[in-house]
Write a protein that holds these residues in place. Structure first.
Motif, PDB file in Angstrom:
ATOM      1  N   GLY A  95       0.719  -1.206  -0.301  1.00 10.02           N
ATOM      2  CA  GLY A  95      -0.017  -0.004  -0.156  1.00 10.02           C
ATOM      3  C   GLY A  95       0.992   1.380  -0.083  1.00 10.02           C
ATOM      4  N   THR A 111     -10.485   5.767  -2.647  1.00  9.66           N
ATOM      5  CA  THR A 111     -10.660   4.833  -1.291  1.00  9.66           C
ATOM      6  C   THR A 111     -11.863   5.222  -0.475  1.00  9.66           C
ATOM      7  N   VAL A 148      -5.403  -0.473   3.432  1.00 15.23           N
ATOM      8  CA  VAL A 148      -3.939  -0.770   3.119  1.00 15.23           C
ATOM      9  C   VAL A 148      -3.510   0.448   2.436  1.00 15.23           C
ATOM     10  N   VAL A 149      -4.382   0.937   1.309  1.00 13.82           N
ATOM     11  CA  VAL A 149      -3.896   1.932   0.366  1.00 13.82           C
ATOM     12  C   VAL A 149      -4.399   3.420   1.128  1.00 13.82           C
TER      13      VAL A 149
END
Length: 453
Positions: A95, A111, A148-149
């Motif tokens: 990420g 996101t 995660v990102v």
């Protein structure tokens, strides 16, 4: 980018955007507790986060309650939490690579949309009466994958909004924002669950992401401290690890928050055990204990915002005090003393997180910041699937007091060890001055170890 290693390494300059004449620039330093809010882009960001953070806390409470209602098992609630944090442990570093390769603002818009959709999907299943526990598990895991990102991108985007002189203040205000939502979100969720069911809490959380999306779209891009994305290249993950490995001002704060995040932040386990086994109370008392920790955390975030201090010495001191308070609280003889001690526990625990976060960001070259912050968040939150079962076993086997004391003891040992190591390598602290970022020894603030490149 600095090419030095160890105590002689230093971060590079952040690029400076054009500042409209007559206006305070995004990077202008101020000692005000809310100085970052003078920057329009950050003000928009903070407003959007206040809405979505409240929704996030609503979903956390509703999610746990729904799983408990479907299964009747506290262990199933633990599985849900583990699934949400597991992707960060497994894929967190990747990420960070994506956060360095891609423009932050469009990435964050994506996101936020994905997070909103998970909430809406879970709401649809719940309101339709078709929800099963595996649906909740899947939603938690998917949310973890997006995080995660989202985490490294959101952490590093702070510096692009406010500039180097305001990073510590903005990180502190982000934490204050999150803790304020922690006070409000669960209360709203409790009312909704009782009145109309968990599904409406999921729906409102999904819709709440419209606020940060709108905020990101309304930002003035010309006022951002934009860091050019890194082109795709082989070995970028290993490059990030090598970058951290040679810099004690990065390695040891990350190690310290790793130990404290894994062993010292297990309050759901400890507080529920104290409520049930020690004080023989009810869910209202559990809510009170969480509120007291949240209130202390909010106070710690605001004090950190006012102080704006990123010295590693402050980090180690806060970690020692937090760990010692865990030990004292574990053996508090009475209910009200235990409850009162939770406030400073929350305050110093939050101080550890804020100072570590801001010092790591400021000590990192902008081109590497996504990968470094991904490692930071992976260590800090990714340890939960490892530490929580171990701490839970100790608490179940030996009681709530020894369980909390064990977490405090491990955290205290880590804080003392890291403090001694940092002192040996130069007792480094960060200073933001007219000439950029510098590392100076705390004992001799006039002598610079290494000027910013």
């Amino acid at each position: 980018m600095s090419t030095g290693t160890g105590g002689n390494s230093a971060p590079g300059h952040l690029p400076t955007p054009q500042t409209p004449s007559g206006n305070r620039g995004p990077g202008t330093r101020s000692n005000s507790m809310f100085s970052s809010l003078k920057i329009r882009n950050y003000r928009l960001f903070a407003a959007g986060q206040a809405v979505s953070n409240t929704g996030t806390w609503m979903q956390r409470i509703a999610q746990d309650w729904l799983v408990l209602s479907l299964t009747g098992s506290a262990s199933a609630v633990g599985v849900t939490i583990a699934l949400q944090f597991l992707p960060m442990l497994l894929f967190g570093l990747y990420g960070g690579v994506l956060a360095d390769r891609l423009p932050k603002r469009p990435l964050l818009i994506a996101t936020q949309i994905a997070m909103g959709l998970t909430g809406v999907a879970l709401a649809a299943l719940t309101l339709a009466g078709h929800v099963q526990v595996w649906h909740v598990y899947l939603a938690a895991f998917l949310l973890g994958l997006v995080t995660v990102v989202d985490n490294p991108a959101r952490q590093t985007f702070v510096s692009e909004m406010v500039g180097p002189a305001q990073v510590a203040n903005a990180v502190s205000l982000n934490s204050a924002n999150f803790q304020s939502a922690r006070l409000v979100g669960p209360a709203i969720a409790g009312v909704l669950i009782t009145a109309v069911g968990s599904g409406w809490a999921f729906l409102l959380n999904g819709l709440s992401f419209a606020a940060p999306i709108a905020a990101l779209l309304m930002m003035r891009t010309r006022e951002l401290y934009v860091v050019e994305p890194r082109p795709r290249a082989k070995g970028q993950l290993r490059e990030g690890l090598r970058y951290v490995a040679g810099r004690p001002e990065l390695v040891w704060p990350i190690v310290l928050v790793g130990f404290i995040g894994t062993f010292g932040f297990n309050f759901p386990i400890w507080l529920s055990a104290f409520v049930d086994d020690v004080f023989h109370a009810d869910a209202g008392t559990y809510g009170l204990f969480n509120t007291l920790i949240a209130a202390g955390s909010l106070a710690g975030a605001l004090l950190a915002a006012r102080r704006g201090n990123t010295r590693l010495r402050v980090l180690v001191t806060a970690a020692v005090l937090f760990s010692a308070l865990l030990l004292v609280t574990a053996f508090a003889p009475g209910f009200w003393l235990f409850a009162a001690l939770l406030v400073p526990v929350g305050m110093f625990g939050l101080t550890v997180n804020v100072v570590a976060n801001s010092s790591v960001q400021m000590a990192t070259d902008p081109a590497m910041r996504g990968r470094v912050m991904a490692l930071y968040m992976m260590v800090f939150t990714g340890g939960t699937p490892v530490g929580a079962p171990l701490v839970g076993w100790i608490t179940d086997t030996y009681g709530a007091r020894l369980g909390m004391a064990a977490g405090g003891l491990v955290s205290l040992a880590a804080a003392v060890a890291v403090g001694l190591i940092l002192r040996r390598v130069g007792n480094l602290r960060l200073r933001v001055g007219r000439h950029g970022l510098t590392f100076v020894p705390a004992a001799a603030p006039q002598r610079e170890l290494a000027p910013a490149a």
